[in-house]
Design a protein around this motif. Structure first.
Motif, PDB file in Angstrom:
ATOM      1  N   SER A 126     -47.234  -2.656 -12.642  1.00  0.00           N
ATOM      2  CA  SER A 126     -46.704  -1.516 -13.474  1.00  0.00           C
ATOM      3  C   SER A 126     -45.645  -0.567 -12.744  1.00  0.00           C
ATOM      4  CB  SER A 126     -47.656  -0.536 -13.930  1.00  0.00           C
ATOM      5  OG  SER A 126     -48.380  -0.078 -12.824  1.00  0.00           O
ATOM      6  N   GLU A 127     -45.458  -0.671 -11.610  1.00  0.00           N
ATOM      7  CA  GLU A 127     -44.469   0.106 -10.901  1.00  0.00           C
ATOM      8  C   GLU A 127     -43.134  -0.476 -10.672  1.00  0.00           C
ATOM      9  OE1 GLU A 127     -44.971   3.364 -10.126  1.00  0.00           O
ATOM     10  OE2 GLU A 127     -46.908   2.978 -10.937  1.00  0.00           O
ATOM     11  N   PHE A 128     -43.252  -1.633 -11.026  1.00  0.00           N
ATOM     12  CA  PHE A 128     -41.786  -2.330 -10.911  1.00  0.00           C
ATOM     13  C   PHE A 128     -41.073  -2.079 -12.023  1.00  0.00           C
ATOM     14  CE2 PHE A 128     -39.014  -6.292 -11.599  1.00  0.00           C
ATOM     15  CZ  PHE A 128     -38.586  -6.292 -10.511  1.00  0.00           C
ATOM     16  N   LYS A 129     -39.852  -1.323 -12.002  1.00  0.00           N
ATOM     17  CA  LYS A 129     -39.043  -1.266 -13.179  1.00  0.00           C
ATOM     18  C   LYS A 129     -37.572  -1.578 -13.109  1.00  0.00           C
ATOM     19  CE  LYS A 129     -41.967   1.993 -14.877  1.00  0.00           C
ATOM     20  NZ  LYS A 129     -42.477   3.258 -14.703  1.00  0.00           N
ATOM     21  N   ILE A 130     -37.261  -1.786 -14.298  1.00  0.00           N
ATOM     22  CA  ILE A 130     -35.544  -2.114 -14.276  1.00  0.00           C
ATOM     23  C   ILE A 130     -34.968  -1.475 -15.185  1.00  0.00           C
ATOM     24  CG2 ILE A 130     -33.855  -4.024 -14.829  1.00  0.00           C
ATOM     25  CD1 ILE A 130     -36.079  -5.945 -13.977  1.00  0.00           C
ATOM     26  N   LEU A 131     -34.156  -0.462 -15.139  1.00  0.00           N
ATOM     27  CA  LEU A 131     -33.499   0.392 -15.825  1.00  0.00           C
ATOM     28  C   LEU A 131     -34.368   1.164 -16.608  1.00  0.00           C
ATOM     29  CD1 LEU A 131     -31.244  -2.106 -18.026  1.00  0.00           C
ATOM     30  CD2 LEU A 131     -30.392  -0.632 -16.309  1.00  0.00           C
ATOM     31  N   GLY A 132     -35.617   1.539 -15.868  1.00  0.00           N
ATOM     32  CA  GLY A 132     -36.491   2.439 -16.071  1.00  0.00           C
ATOM     33  C   GLY A 132     -37.546   1.670 -17.119  1.00  0.00           C
ATOM     34  N   LEU A 133     -37.659   0.715 -17.175  1.00  0.00           N
ATOM     35  CA  LEU A 133     -38.482  -0.049 -18.033  1.00  0.00           C
ATOM     36  C   LEU A 133     -39.323  -1.095 -17.142  1.00  0.00           C
ATOM     37  CD1 LEU A 133     -36.305  -0.782 -21.208  1.00  0.00           C
ATOM     38  CD2 LEU A 133     -38.124   0.978 -21.096  1.00  0.00           C
ATOM     39  N   THR A 134     -40.674  -1.166 -17.683  1.00  0.00           N
ATOM     40  CA  THR A 134     -41.442  -2.407 -17.103  1.00  0.00           C
ATOM     41  C   THR A 134     -40.815  -3.628 -17.594  1.00  0.00           C
ATOM     42  OG1 THR A 134     -43.226  -2.409 -18.801  1.00  0.00           O
ATOM     43  CG2 THR A 134     -43.533  -0.940 -17.122  1.00  0.00           C
ATOM     44  N   ILE A 135     -41.413  -4.837 -17.086  1.00  0.00           N
ATOM     45  CA  ILE A 135     -40.784  -6.186 -17.579  1.00  0.00           C
ATOM     46  C   ILE A 135     -41.080  -6.374 -18.957  1.00  0.00           C
ATOM     47  CG2 ILE A 135     -40.682  -8.600 -17.304  1.00  0.00           C
ATOM     48  CD1 ILE A 135     -41.808  -8.083 -14.140  1.00  0.00           C
ATOM     49  N   PHE A 136     -42.310  -5.851 -19.303  1.00  0.00           N
ATOM     50  CA  PHE A 136     -42.693  -5.843 -20.669  1.00  0.00           C
ATOM     51  C   PHE A 136     -41.810  -5.165 -21.751  1.00  0.00           C
ATOM     52  CE2 PHE A 136     -44.728  -4.435 -24.719  1.00  0.00           C
ATOM     53  CZ  PHE A 136     -45.529  -5.594 -24.781  1.00  0.00           C
ATOM     54  N   GLY A 137     -41.598  -3.944 -21.122  1.00  0.00           N
ATOM     55  CA  GLY A 137     -40.677  -3.006 -21.976  1.00  0.00           C
ATOM     56  C   GLY A 137     -39.280  -3.464 -21.843  1.00  0.00           C
ATOM     57  N   LEU A 138     -38.893  -3.892 -21.232  1.00  0.00           N
ATOM     58  CA  LEU A 138     -37.472  -4.636 -21.077  1.00  0.00           C
ATOM     59  C   LEU A 138     -37.143  -5.725 -21.966  1.00  0.00           C
ATOM     60  CD1 LEU A 138     -34.448  -4.073 -19.252  1.00  0.00           C
ATOM     61  CD2 LEU A 138     -35.502  -6.144 -18.016  1.00  0.00           C
ATOM     62  N   PHE A 139     -38.327  -6.556 -21.894  1.00  0.00           N
ATOM     63  CA  PHE A 139     -38.070  -7.673 -22.746  1.00  0.00           C
ATOM     64  C   PHE A 139     -38.121  -7.374 -24.363  1.00  0.00           C
ATOM     65  CE2 PHE A 139     -39.417 -11.799 -20.042  1.00  0.00           C
ATOM     66  CZ  PHE A 139     -38.511 -11.243 -19.043  1.00  0.00           C
ATOM     67  N   ASP A 140     -39.072  -6.471 -24.402  1.00  0.00           N
ATOM     68  CA  ASP A 140     -39.260  -5.939 -26.059  1.00  0.00           C
ATOM     69  C   ASP A 140     -38.131  -5.100 -26.192  1.00  0.00           C
ATOM     70  OD1 ASP A 140     -40.016  -4.584 -28.167  1.00  0.00           O
ATOM     71  OD2 ASP A 140     -41.727  -3.551 -27.448  1.00  0.00           O
ATOM     72  N   GLU A 141     -37.477  -4.403 -25.603  1.00  0.00           N
ATOM     73  CA  GLU A 141     -36.406  -3.547 -25.815  1.00  0.00           C
ATOM     74  C   GLU A 141     -35.091  -4.427 -26.198  1.00  0.00           C
ATOM     75  OE1 GLU A 141     -36.203  -0.065 -26.092  1.00  0.00           O
ATOM     76  OE2 GLU A 141     -33.784   0.177 -25.980  1.00  0.00           O
ATOM     77  N   VAL A 142     -34.836  -5.372 -25.051  1.00  0.00           N
ATOM     78  CA  VAL A 142     -33.711  -6.066 -25.199  1.00  0.00           C
ATOM     79  C   VAL A 142     -33.603  -7.223 -26.140  1.00  0.00           C
ATOM     80  CG1 VAL A 142     -32.485  -8.027 -23.943  1.00  0.00           C
ATOM     81  CG2 VAL A 142     -33.215  -5.885 -22.810  1.00  0.00           C
TER      82      VAL A 142
END
Ligand code: PHE
Length: 453
Positions: A368-384
């Motif tokens: 949960s602390e691992f962030k790319i562009l301020g998002l977690t991996i889950f958040g990043l995949f969802d957003e992208v």
């Protein structure tokens, strides 16, 4: 395509099978878990109006366009583009395959949770727990490692099992059973919900328009939600379109599927909000709405045991018919472009996606602390995927149809080689040439800040 010649391609055996499979793809977690809280948070009825405008003005034409590309191309998303055009348009198909990887990776995280909650419902695991305890159990479960990953893999295995069975004996057969089941379950849930005391307030929250909440970011969300919910912009419907027979009226199919998807999304709101208000719970609970708030409601409601089982079956069924369609995008590509046998292709696709999917699941726990562009991996995949790849995919698809493929081919497909009337052809061409691409581009550029009024 070399060793798998066209005559051996699978196809859907019946009209109902086409609708069930395509609506199965469209109706998913996006409708039941995402739509209600996004609509609730963003101005209720006002959001709904914008959403409906996007569904009608952009969603239906894009869906028709995808079905058309697939049926004309008779191949997977990549292969269909490659066959129908010179130049680099196959990259749009490839982008769809990448989107399929990302979507399936994060989608199976939530789908896995639904299985855990289904099991909890069966063993009466919510019984006697306070709201705080239910919240804690969800957070503990969500952030653990073993169980969420195990459920994710089980969900992927179920999806893969159906895909391996083939287009007619797998996808179509299960869609024809699961979709009517889903409709029956959601209707039962809605009846229970609107007959709760105080249900009116919930319906008002969902339907009363509050235009003060409408901002550009809400419009952007409405577009992303519409695209995600209809499964457009990434080739799932190109792939399904390639299994549709020549005598199917694609325009009617696109309308029916879009209407079914929208009705289920609205019914999901009708199912959830009256209950939420009847039990005085914060309606903007977002993510937790389904996994914290609803168990809480079931716990307090007469017949809650049965209704919680019904609800989580509903959620799992909706998710399953969607994951099937996403996995099929990748499997069809592997079979036709890499010449793999269906079984091998399925195993390869399911295991490689599961591998990245595990990181999505762990992004609620150990990562949960691992962030790319301020998002977690889950958040990043969802957003992208939902907010970028799908709208860009949808944009390129309508540009391709409107400006590259040529009106003759379009007319030929829409009229089933001249056997159907094409009353809406002019309107459709106008939409895919101008309205849809301009609308998508404006919303998109404005929302990411590249354009200002
Ligand atoms: N439409 C599905 C849902 O609403 C998700 C999905 C997106 C499925 C893209 C296929 C392709 O949950």
């Amino acid at each position: 395509m070399t060793n798998n010649d066209l005559s051996q391609r699978g196809n859907f055996g019946s009209k109902f099978g086409v609708i069930a499979a395509a609506a199965g793809s469209a109706v998913g977690l996006g409708n039941i878990w995402r739509f209600p809280y996004v609509a609730g948070e963003n101005g209720g009825g006002a959001f709904l109006i914008i959403y409906l405008a996007f569904i009608l003005g952009i969603g239906v034409p894009v869906m028709l366009s995808e079905l058309l590309i697939g049926r004309r191309g008779q191949l997977n998303a990549f292969g269909s583009f490659k066959k129908l055009s010179k130049g680099k348009w196959y990259l749009v198909g490839l982008m769809g395959i990448v989107a399929a990887f990302l979507i399936l990776a994060f989608y199976t995280t939530i789908a896995g949770w639904t299985l855990e909650y289904l099991m909890q419902s069966f063993i009466n695991g919510f019984e006697g727990k306070s709201s705080q305890e239910l919240k804690n159990s969800f957070e503990t479960f969500q952030s653990s490692t073993f169980r969420p990953v195990l459920w994710q893999l089980i969900f992927m295995a179920m999806t893969a099992g159906i895909i391996m069975a083939g287009v007619q004996k797998g996808i179509e057969k299960y869609a024809k059973i699961l979709m009517p089941l889903l409709v029956a379950l959601i209707v039962i849930m809605c009846i229970r919900s609107v007959t709760l005391p105080g249900a009116k307030e919930g319906l008002a929250f969902l339907f009363n328009p509050d235009f003060s909440k409408i901002t550009w970011s809400v419009v952007f969300d409405a577009l992303g939600q519409a695209a995600f919910s209809l499964s457009i912009g990434m080739g799932a419907l190109i792939t399904y379109g390639s299994y549709i027979k020549k005598d199917n009226n694609l325009t009617v199919t696109a309308f029916q599927v879009s209407i079914a998807d929208t009705m289920i999304a609205i019914l999901a709101g009708v199912m959830i909000f009256p209950a939420v208000f009847a039990f005085h719970i914060d309606p903007t609970a977002g993510f937790g709405l389904v996994f914290i708030v609803l168990p809480n409601i079931f716990e307090q409601m007469t017949g809650g045991y049965i209704f919680s089982i019904i609800f989580f079956i509903l959620l799992a069924v909706a998710a399953l018919t969607s994951t099937i369609s996403v996995l099929e995008v990748v499997v069809a590509y592997f079979v036709e472009e890499l010449n793999l046998k269906r079984k091998k292709a399925t195993i390869l696709a399911a295991s490689s996606i599961s591998f990245i999917g595990i990181f999505c699941t762990l992004s609620f726990g150990s990562l949960s602390e691992f962030k790319i562009l301020g998002l977690t991996i889950f958040g990043l995949f969802d957003e992208v995927s939902a907010n970028y790849l799908l709208p860009i995919g949808a944009f390129l698809i309508v540009i391709f149809l409107g400006w590259v493929l040529g009106k003759d081919i379009i007319k030929d497909e829409i009229s089933n080689q001249g056997t159907l009337k094409t009353r809406f052809l002019g309107l459709y061409m106008f939409i895919i040439k101008f309205i849809a691409p301009i609308a998508i581009a404006l919303v998109f550029l404005y929302s990411i800040g590249l354009l200002k009024f």
